[in-house]
Write an enzyme that holds these catalytic residues in place. Sequence first.
Site, PDB file in Angstrom:
ATOM      1  N   ASN A  57       0.818  -1.213   0.000  1.00  0.00           N
ATOM      2  CA  ASN A  57       0.000   0.000   0.000  1.00  0.00           C
ATOM      3  C   ASN A  57       0.846   1.255   0.000  1.00  0.00           C
ATOM      4  OD1 ASN A  57      -2.431  -1.450   0.202  1.00  0.00           O
ATOM      5  ND2 ASN A  57      -2.395  -1.412   2.443  1.00  0.00           N
ATOM      6  N   ASP A  59       0.649   4.374   2.049  1.00  0.00           N
ATOM      7  CA  ASP A  59      -0.019   4.841   3.270  1.00  0.00           C
ATOM      8  C   ASP A  59      -0.001   6.369   3.344  1.00  0.00           C
ATOM      9  OD1 ASP A  59      -0.523   2.294   4.096  1.00  0.00           O
ATOM     10  OD2 ASP A  59       0.996   2.238   5.675  1.00  0.00           O
ATOM     11  N   GLY A  89       1.338  -1.438   3.894  1.00  0.00           N
ATOM     12  CA  GLY A  89       0.685  -2.703   3.577  1.00  0.00           C
ATOM     13  C   GLY A  89       1.338  -3.788   4.413  1.00  0.00           C
ATOM     14  N   GLY A  91       1.851  -6.936   4.027  1.00  0.00           N
ATOM     15  CA  GLY A  91       2.815  -7.794   3.340  1.00  0.00           C
ATOM     16  C   GLY A  91       4.154  -7.105   3.140  1.00  0.00           C
ATOM     17  N   GLY A 272      -0.065  -5.394  22.549  1.00  0.00           N
ATOM     18  CA  GLY A 272       0.382  -4.005  22.622  1.00  0.00           C
ATOM     19  C   GLY A 272       1.331  -3.801  23.785  1.00  0.00           C
ATOM     20  N   GLY A 275       2.476  -6.771  26.033  1.00  0.00           N
ATOM     21  CA  GLY A 275       3.408  -7.809  25.626  1.00  0.00           C
ATOM     22  C   GLY A 275       2.774  -8.811  24.689  1.00  0.00           C
ATOM     23  N   ASP A 299       3.886   6.317  16.493  1.00  0.00           N
ATOM     24  CA  ASP A 299       3.104   5.727  15.410  1.00  0.00           C
ATOM     25  C   ASP A 299       3.195   4.201  15.522  1.00  0.00           C
ATOM     26  OD1 ASP A 299       1.859   4.933  13.091  1.00  0.00           O
ATOM     27  OD2 ASP A 299       3.219   5.966  11.725  1.00  0.00           O
ATOM     28  N   ASP A 305       3.573  -5.782  12.501  1.00  0.00           N
ATOM     29  CA  ASP A 305       4.291  -6.413  11.395  1.00  0.00           C
ATOM     30  C   ASP A 305       5.758  -6.626  11.746  1.00  0.00           C
ATOM     31  OD1 ASP A 305       1.990  -6.432   9.765  1.00  0.00           O
ATOM     32  OD2 ASP A 305       2.344  -4.348   9.194  1.00  0.00           O
ATOM     33  N   SER A 344       9.811   2.840   9.920  1.00  0.00           N
ATOM     34  CA  SER A 344       9.940   2.546  11.352  1.00  0.00           C
ATOM     35  C   SER A 344      10.549   1.182  11.633  1.00  0.00           C
ATOM     36  CB  SER A 344       8.547   2.596  12.009  1.00  0.00           C
ATOM     37  OG  SER A 344       7.779   1.448  11.658  1.00  0.00           O
TER      38      SER A 344
END
Length: 356
Positions: A57, A59, A89, A91, A272, A275, A299, A305, A344
Amino acid sequence: EAKREMSSSVKMLRIFLSALLLACASAALSPLVLRPGRITLRGGAASPSLLVVGSLNADVIVPVARMPEPGETVMASDTADAGRVFTGGKGANQAVAASRLGATTNFVCMFGNDGHATALEAELKANGVDVSKCGRTDRPSGQGIVLLGSHGAVSSVVIRGSNGCWEGKTQADYAEAVKGMSAVLLQREVPEHVNEAVAAAACEAGVPVFQDVGGEDRPISDEQLARCSYVTPNETELKRLTGLPTSTDAEIEVAARALLARGAKAVVVTLGAGGSLLVSEADGVVRQKACPPPSPPVDETAAGDAFRAALAVSLAEGGDVATCLRFASAAGSYAVSRMGAVPSLPSRAQCMALLP
């Protein structure tokens, strides 16, 4: 003279046989471990080869002070990142994350027909991702509209675009792509028949499958769960898949075991700041605390991912479950401290710097 030469030859043969027996005994102490895609000595550091099949994607970052109410218009916050376009995205994020962590990474996606596709392809290649098996379509690229709230909290709307154009793909189409892979990573921002075909091909080849259930809200079949070595929902996705509460560790374990009962071999639930929790018949329940980020969160778009890619890389390298979860936690924590999805994603050195 002939007897002396024969005696010398017998002596040399005995020395050779003794050395051979010693070598065999040493090998018994360090047995070979066979993993899909590689043979290495136990504890070896061979670079794994990963196949990621999924979405790509463009973003668009939309920072907001608060989320709009139904029927309400709000203005985006006037920040330096407002309206910026990043590669994203699920993937693509996982493919780049795996590559930055040292894995040889192959990515299969569907490129669109617009200017975004050119920039996205260049970003993937710049990060060492092999895109030679990707397809192309006459639809625009997928896009992610990322509503970025305070403290890095994210809500997103994904425009499918080229990510929906996988018509006619079957298990046979992916048989060659999965050969020699250490693991296959899947998500749910592409049609389900794609995930099912890839997972079936991977199972046929003896390659472990990591199924991220993030993306489109849709059921997952028992057949697909049975193909998965690891299913990796967050707590909201786990609740959605099972219809069971996930407010406490005990409830999460019960819900995870419901997926095991349907065929999954292991379930890793990301929580989150709480953990993560792994549940499997082989390892029981393993709890991992969150790793503190190197700076305040800004962010969280690609944190999940980063976690999933790091987990797959570490497990493919032969790490034990607890060590792999710690490494994955460090990758996810680093990602929340940086703006954008692909920008990131951490390197191995950046992950290791966060671990005690």
